[in-house]
Design a protein around this motif. Structure first.
Motif, PDB file in Angstrom:
ATOM      1  N   MET A   1     -13.099   5.617 -52.988  1.00  0.00           N
ATOM      2  CA  MET A   1     -12.986   5.048 -51.649  1.00  0.00           C
ATOM      3  C   MET A   1     -14.310   5.163 -50.891  1.00  0.00           C
ATOM      4  O   MET A   1     -14.673   4.299 -50.104  1.00  0.00           O
ATOM      5  CB  MET A   1     -11.877   5.776 -50.867  1.00  0.00           C
ATOM      6  N   LEU A   2     -15.022   6.270 -51.168  1.00  0.00           N
ATOM      7  CA  LEU A   2     -16.343   6.436 -50.565  1.00  0.00           C
ATOM      8  C   LEU A   2     -17.301   5.402 -51.140  1.00  0.00           C
ATOM      9  O   LEU A   2     -18.094   4.791 -50.413  1.00  0.00           O
ATOM     10  CB  LEU A   2     -16.839   7.857 -50.866  1.00  0.00           C
ATOM     11  N   ASN A   3     -17.218   5.170 -52.464  1.00  0.00           N
ATOM     12  CA  ASN A   3     -18.099   4.222 -53.139  1.00  0.00           C
ATOM     13  C   ASN A   3     -17.931   2.810 -52.588  1.00  0.00           C
ATOM     14  O   ASN A   3     -18.898   2.102 -52.370  1.00  0.00           O
ATOM     15  CB  ASN A   3     -17.802   4.197 -54.641  1.00  0.00           C
ATOM     16  N   VAL A   4     -16.663   2.399 -52.400  1.00  0.00           N
ATOM     17  CA  VAL A   4     -16.445   1.026 -51.954  1.00  0.00           C
ATOM     18  C   VAL A   4     -16.491   0.914 -50.431  1.00  0.00           C
ATOM     19  O   VAL A   4     -16.363  -0.173 -49.888  1.00  0.00           O
ATOM     20  CB  VAL A   4     -15.110   0.457 -52.482  1.00  0.00           C
ATOM     21  N   GLY A   5     -16.625   2.056 -49.748  1.00  0.00           N
ATOM     22  CA  GLY A   5     -16.838   2.019 -48.303  1.00  0.00           C
ATOM     23  C   GLY A   5     -15.600   1.814 -47.472  1.00  0.00           C
ATOM     24  O   GLY A   5     -15.656   1.263 -46.377  1.00  0.00           O
ATOM     25  N   TYR A   6     -14.433   2.247 -47.991  1.00  0.00           N
ATOM     26  CA  TYR A   6     -13.204   2.097 -47.212  1.00  0.00           C
ATOM     27  C   TYR A   6     -12.868   3.374 -46.457  1.00  0.00           C
ATOM     28  O   TYR A   6     -11.702   3.696 -46.243  1.00  0.00           O
ATOM     29  CB  TYR A   6     -12.021   1.739 -48.131  1.00  0.00           C
ATOM     30  N   THR A   7     -13.872   4.114 -46.063  1.00  0.00           N
ATOM     31  CA  THR A   7     -13.608   5.444 -45.499  1.00  0.00           C
ATOM     32  C   THR A   7     -12.757   5.382 -44.238  1.00  0.00           C
ATOM     33  O   THR A   7     -11.877   6.216 -44.037  1.00  0.00           O
ATOM     34  CB  THR A   7     -14.935   6.146 -45.167  1.00  0.00           C
ATOM     35  N   SER A   8     -13.012   4.397 -43.376  1.00  0.00           N
ATOM     36  CA  SER A   8     -12.349   4.405 -42.073  1.00  0.00           C
ATOM     37  C   SER A   8     -10.830   4.343 -42.220  1.00  0.00           C
ATOM     38  O   SER A   8     -10.107   5.002 -41.481  1.00  0.00           O
ATOM     39  CB  SER A   8     -12.835   3.220 -41.238  1.00  0.00           C
ATOM     40  N   THR A   9     -10.336   3.560 -43.179  1.00  0.00           N
ATOM     41  CA  THR A   9      -8.883   3.473 -43.330  1.00  0.00           C
ATOM     42  C   THR A   9      -8.340   4.603 -44.173  1.00  0.00           C
ATOM     43  O   THR A   9      -7.375   5.275 -43.789  1.00  0.00           O
ATOM     44  CB  THR A   9      -8.499   2.128 -43.990  1.00  0.00           C
ATOM     45  N   PHE A  10      -8.961   4.848 -45.331  1.00  0.00           N
ATOM     46  CA  PHE A  10      -8.389   5.809 -46.271  1.00  0.00           C
ATOM     47  C   PHE A  10      -8.443   7.239 -45.730  1.00  0.00           C
ATOM     48  O   PHE A  10      -7.428   7.930 -45.669  1.00  0.00           O
ATOM     49  CB  PHE A  10      -9.131   5.724 -47.610  1.00  0.00           C
ATOM     50  N   TYR A  11      -9.623   7.661 -45.292  1.00  0.00           N
ATOM     51  CA  TYR A  11      -9.757   9.055 -44.871  1.00  0.00           C
ATOM     52  C   TYR A  11      -8.955   9.348 -43.620  1.00  0.00           C
ATOM     53  O   TYR A  11      -8.367  10.419 -43.476  1.00  0.00           O
ATOM     54  CB  TYR A  11     -11.232   9.422 -44.677  1.00  0.00           C
ATOM     55  N   SER A  12      -8.897   8.375 -42.699  1.00  0.00           N
ATOM     56  CA  SER A  12      -8.124   8.630 -41.488  1.00  0.00           C
ATOM     57  C   SER A  12      -6.631   8.661 -41.803  1.00  0.00           C
ATOM     58  O   SER A  12      -5.847   9.298 -41.106  1.00  0.00           O
ATOM     59  CB  SER A  12      -8.406   7.558 -40.441  1.00  0.00           C
ATOM     60  N   PHE A  13      -6.249   7.972 -42.916  1.00  0.00           N
ATOM     61  CA  PHE A  13      -4.831   7.984 -43.284  1.00  0.00           C
ATOM     62  C   PHE A  13      -4.439   9.323 -43.902  1.00  0.00           C
ATOM     63  O   PHE A  13      -3.421   9.906 -43.537  1.00  0.00           O
ATOM     64  CB  PHE A  13      -4.547   6.840 -44.275  1.00  0.00           C
ATOM     65  N   VAL A  14      -5.266   9.820 -44.813  1.00  0.00           N
ATOM     66  CA  VAL A  14      -4.832  10.996 -45.568  1.00  0.00           C
ATOM     67  C   VAL A  14      -5.079  12.323 -44.858  1.00  0.00           C
ATOM     68  O   VAL A  14      -4.468  13.322 -45.209  1.00  0.00           O
ATOM     69  CB  VAL A  14      -5.494  11.063 -46.969  1.00  0.00           C
ATOM     70  N   ILE A  15      -5.959  12.305 -43.843  1.00  0.00           N
ATOM     71  CA  ILE A  15      -6.355  13.627 -43.325  1.00  0.00           C
ATOM     72  C   ILE A  15      -5.197  14.369 -42.649  1.00  0.00           C
ATOM     73  O   ILE A  15      -5.071  15.580 -42.776  1.00  0.00           O
ATOM     74  CB  ILE A  15      -7.565  13.500 -42.366  1.00  0.00           C
ATOM     75  N   SER A  16      -4.293  13.621 -42.006  1.00  0.00           N
ATOM     76  CA  SER A  16      -3.258  14.301 -41.223  1.00  0.00           C
ATOM     77  C   SER A  16      -2.249  15.025 -42.097  1.00  0.00           C
ATOM     78  O   SER A  16      -1.958  16.193 -41.891  1.00  0.00           O
ATOM     79  CB  SER A  16      -2.527  13.306 -40.335  1.00  0.00           C
ATOM     80  N   HIS A  17      -1.695  14.299 -43.079  1.00  0.00           N
ATOM     81  CA  HIS A  17      -0.661  14.949 -43.883  1.00  0.00           C
ATOM     82  C   HIS A  17      -1.264  15.689 -45.072  1.00  0.00           C
ATOM     83  O   HIS A  17      -0.602  16.505 -45.689  1.00  0.00           O
ATOM     84  CB  HIS A  17       0.367  13.931 -44.372  1.00  0.00           C
ATOM     85  N   GLY A  18      -2.529  15.387 -45.389  1.00  0.00           N
ATOM     86  CA  GLY A  18      -3.151  15.997 -46.558  1.00  0.00           C
ATOM     87  C   GLY A  18      -3.101  17.516 -46.532  1.00  0.00           C
ATOM     88  O   GLY A  18      -2.892  18.156 -47.561  1.00  0.00           O
TER      89      GLY A  18
END
Lengths: 314, 236
Positions: free
Chosen positions: A203-220
């Motif tokens: 996800m970092l490689n393809v640059g989708y950080t804004s959606t992916f990381y903000s999604f997983v951080i809360s419940h992760g």
């Protein structure tokens, strides 16, 4: 005393005792005394070699009395919370080596996969097939429709079901399968660590950080730490068979089962919380800053509580 | 403490100063109970499935949650409550701790999570092997939780209802020996006359002077031991 006389003098007591057992909700205050009396009658009947029918009947009464006298407390929310807040940290302390082992196995190998995929992006296909990579990319594409679409309440409930069924099911399977010398716990633990490490890097490689990381951080925080707890619980059960120490294998296995009970409840409650966050908070269409803020607090809280448990048992 | 008698029962010493006998349940009856429970769960899930199918997407979520609850929680709830799932109740089984005390929720949780290990690699293969190879029919979950599955009423049916003669024996026998006599009398239905005589004659020197053939005499003693009184049957 002849058997018949014995029966005649006692049968009144036996009938009364059985009647008390049958309407179990209000036992009389002298129930334990009555129970001891029955036990004494049984031992008299045995030592005097009275007939098997009599012995068997008294044995049945003793068994019946025991079920009422030594009944466990019923399952309640309060009790689950009690186990979660009191017994869970203590169990974390007693299984601390397994906790650390499970922690380093999960995050260590996850980090390896992360770095590997970060350095050579094509390595993602070692871990996932192209189909799933495409699915993931379309799911978290910032310009795509999946995230920006306002999800209805009904699909939130659907996802809640998926998370509960799937994630808690996996954790339970890790604990149960761990009894097979720890193998059933370690394989899912390592699989998930490689998988997640690779996906995070991709996800970092393809640059989708804004959606992916903000999604997983809360419940992760709750979810990924609960997997560590489940891995520790499963391997504790399994390794008690491999290295029973000074005990027999049967005893060590039983003792391990008792020790990991609070870990099971702990992993269950953590995953339950995670499922609610994942279904109702993580997909909300709000500025990522809020999610990062709340998510970081969650991580700090979970790590702090688990560390306190593992280090001090509180 | 763990000696096993002729009737496949195990003894447990209680704090009350007496030992109690438990009758562990074997593979066949437990399989029957499992299948019964499986059927109930199947019907329950089908009913929930039909209802939630009408509720659209949210129904799917509710279905998955109920599937989770039924597949993991069914056994834990019933066995934690009173040691009996509906299937076990039907076949007169109950889950107890190793020492004979009733099982608690903690035991039920461990015991049933380890079904995963028992069902490895398919259809409870490992569980079946462990049940068959342990003295008290424990599967892996039972070993970890420290539980046993026993018959709730350990009443092996001791009744003999053939209205034959009742005779009080000349010597005193221990309860186990009395039980052996009763078992012999009960099994006579399936034995030939010659075999009965052959078995009974082993005891002939001990019994000494008796007025009828040994096997008839032993059956008369058996009737006495199960509680038929000497005087009442003579009048019949």
């Amino acid at each position: 005393m002849k058997q018949n006389q014995f029966i005649q003098s006692k049968s009144e007591n036996w009938k009364r005792f059985e009647a008390h057992c049958n309407q179990a909700d209000n036992l009389p205050s002298n129930f334990p005394t009555q129970f001891r009396q029955i036990c004494s009658d049984l031992s008299i009947a045995k030592t005097r070699n009275y007939s098997p029918t009599l012995v068997q009947n008294l044995n049945r009464l003793v068994q019946l009395g025991q079920t009422h006298l030594y009944k466990g407390s019923s399952l309640s929310l309060r009790q689950i919370l009690h186990v979660f807040t009191r017994d869970f940290p203590t169990a974390l302390y007693t299984t601390r080596y397994y906790m650390w082992g499970s922690f380093f196995a999960f995050y260590g190998f996850g980090l390896l996969a992360f770095i590997w995929v970060l350095i050579s992006p094509d390595a993602i296909y070692h871990f996932l097939d192209p189909q799933s990579v495409n699915n993931l990319e379309s799911m978290y594409n910032p310009s795509g429709s999946t995230q920006s679409l306002i999800r209805g309440a009904d699909s939130d409930v659907l996802m809640l079901g998926v998370y509960i069924f799937n994630n808690i099911g996996i954790a339970f399977q890790m604990i149960g399968g761990g009894a097979l010398f720890g193998i059933g716990a370690l394989i899912p633990l390592l699989f998930n660590s490689f998988y997640l490490g690779a996906v995070f890097a991709h996800m970092l490689n393809v640059g989708y950080t804004s959606t992916f990381y903000s999604f997983v951080i809360s419940h992760g925080s709750f979810e990924l730490m609960a997997i560590v707890v489940a891995g520790a619980a499963g391997s504790k059960i399994g390794f008690s068979l491999l290295a029973p120490g000074n005990y027999t294998r049967a005893y060590a296995f039983k003792a391990a089962g008792k020790q990991v009970m609070p870990l099971i409840v702990g992993a269950f409650v953590m995953l339950f919380i995670a499922a609610f966050i994942e279904a109702f908070w993580s997909p909300r269409d709000i500025p990522s800053a809020y999610k990062y803020f709340i998510g970081s607090i969650g991580w700090l809280f979970v790590c702090y509580r688990l560390y306190k448990g593992v280090r001090y048992g509180t | 403490m763990y000696e096993q008698g002729i009737d496949n029962q195990t003894q447990r010493s209680l704090a009350e100063g007496v030992s109690m006998s438990l009758h562990p349940a074997g593979l066949a009856v437990r399989t029957s109970a499992y299948l019964f429970d499986f059927f109930i769960r199947l019907v329950a899930m089908a009913a929930i499935g039909i209802i939630t199918a009408m509720l659209g997407k949210a129904g799917g979520g509710i279905f998955l949650i109920s599937y989770f609850v039924v597949s993991w929680g069914y056994y834990i709830y019933f066995e934690g409550k009173n040691g009996q799932t509906p299937g076990k109740k039907r076949y007169g089984l109950v889950v107890v701790q190793d020492n004979g005390l009733p099982a608690h929720f903690a035991h039920a949780i461990i015991r049933n999570l380890l079904r995963v290990a028992d069902s490895f690699p398919f259809v409870y293969a490992l569980g079946i092997v462990t049940v068959l190879s342990s003295k008290e029919f424990k599967r892996i979950g039972d070993w970890a939780a420290g539980t046993l599955v026993v018959y709730k009423e350990s009443t092996v049916d001791l009744n003999i209802d053939d209205g034959g003669e009742v005779c009080s024996p000349p010597i005193q026998l221990s309860t186990t020996e009395q039980l052996a006599i009763i078992e012999f009398a009960k099994r006579c239905d399936t034995l030939s006359e010659a075999r009965q005589v052959e078995l009974a004659n082993v005891l002939a020197p001990v019994l000494g002077d008796i007025e009828q053939p040994t096997h008839m005499q032993i059956k008369a003693y058996a009737r006495y031991y199960i509680g038929q009184s000497v005087s009442s049957t003579r009048n019949v």
